[in-house]
Design a protein around this motif. Structure first.
Motif, short mmCIF file in Angstrom:
data_model
loop_
_atom_site.label_atom_id
_atom_site.label_comp_id
_atom_site.label_asym_id
_atom_site.label_seq_id
_atom_site.Cartn_x
_atom_site.Cartn_y
_atom_site.Cartn_z
N ALA A 32 1.74 11.65 -9.15
CA ALA A 32 2.01 10.52 -8.26
C ALA A 32 2.38 11.00 -6.86
O ALA A 32 2.03 10.37 -5.86
N GLN A 33 3.08 12.12 -6.77
CA GLN A 33 3.45 12.66 -5.46
C GLN A 33 2.22 13.12 -4.71
O GLN A 33 2.09 12.87 -3.50
N ILE A 34 1.29 13.77 -5.39
CA ILE A 34 0.05 14.20 -4.75
C ILE A 34 -0.72 12.99 -4.24
O ILE A 34 -1.20 12.97 -3.10
N GLU A 35 -0.83 11.95 -5.07
CA GLU A 35 -1.56 10.75 -4.64
C GLU A 35 -0.85 10.09 -3.46
O GLU A 35 -1.50 9.67 -2.50
N PHE A 36 0.48 10.02 -3.49
CA PHE A 36 1.24 9.45 -2.39
C PHE A 36 0.95 10.20 -1.09
O PHE A 36 0.69 9.59 -0.04
N LEU A 37 0.99 11.53 -1.15
CA LEU A 37 0.76 12.33 0.04
C LEU A 37 -0.68 12.21 0.56
O LEU A 37 -0.91 12.13 1.77
N ARG A 39 -2.67 9.58 0.14
CA ARG A 39 -2.81 8.25 0.75
C ARG A 39 -2.17 8.21 2.14
O ARG A 39 -2.70 7.61 3.06
N ARG A 40 -0.99 8.82 2.26
CA ARG A 40 -0.31 8.82 3.56
C ARG A 40 -1.14 9.59 4.59
O ARG A 40 -1.28 9.16 5.74
N ALA A 43 -4.11 7.43 5.58
CA ALA A 43 -3.69 6.33 6.45
C ALA A 43 -3.38 6.84 7.86
O ALA A 43 -3.78 6.23 8.85
N ASP A 44 -2.68 7.97 7.95
CA ASP A 44 -2.35 8.54 9.26
C ASP A 44 -3.59 8.91 10.05
O ASP A 44 -3.60 8.82 11.28
N ALA A 45 -4.63 9.34 9.34
CA ALA A 45 -5.88 9.72 9.99
C ALA A 45 -6.81 8.53 10.22
O ALA A 45 -7.90 8.69 10.76
N GLY A 46 -6.39 7.34 9.78
CA GLY A 46 -7.23 6.16 9.92
C GLY A 46 -8.43 6.17 8.99
O GLY A 46 -9.44 5.53 9.27
N ARG A 47 -8.32 6.85 7.88
CA ARG A 47 -9.44 6.98 6.94
C ARG A 47 -9.21 6.32 5.59
O ARG A 47 -10.04 6.44 4.71
#
Length: 91
Positions: A32-37, A39-40, A43-47
């Motif tokens: 879950a931590q890997i998926e969270f990171l 996704r973040r 999102a930060d890259a606009g992708r």
């Protein structure tokens, strides 16, 4: 919900250990931590695609809180009478 994709990920053992410690600090599994990171970062890259489903909630459901100001589970533990009055019948 669509079936989740499974991938094989090879990591340096030190990176895995650091991720596992970080996940434990945030009460997440390493996966879950890997998926969270990821996704973040997306999102930060606009992708991150707009139609991406949220991360599924795991674990025990949250307690429901009553809207009438009573207790959390509605069992009358606060001393209320059966009709919503106090134990002596007054409001």
């Amino acid at each position: 919900m669509a079936e989740r994709k499974k991938i094989l990920l090879r990591l340096d053992p030190a990176v895995h250990d650091a991720l596992a410690r970080w996940a434990g600090d945030e009460l997440r599994s390493t996966n879950a931590q890997i998926e969270f990171l990821l996704r973040r970062a997306l999102a930060d890259a606009g992708r991150l695609p707009g139609d991406t489903a949220g991360i599924p909630r795991r674990g025990r459901p949250r307690k429901r809180i009553r809207d009438d100001g009573g207790g959390q589970d509605g069992d009358g533990a606060s001393g209320d009478g059966p009709d919503g009055t106090g134990p002596d019948g007054t409001a």
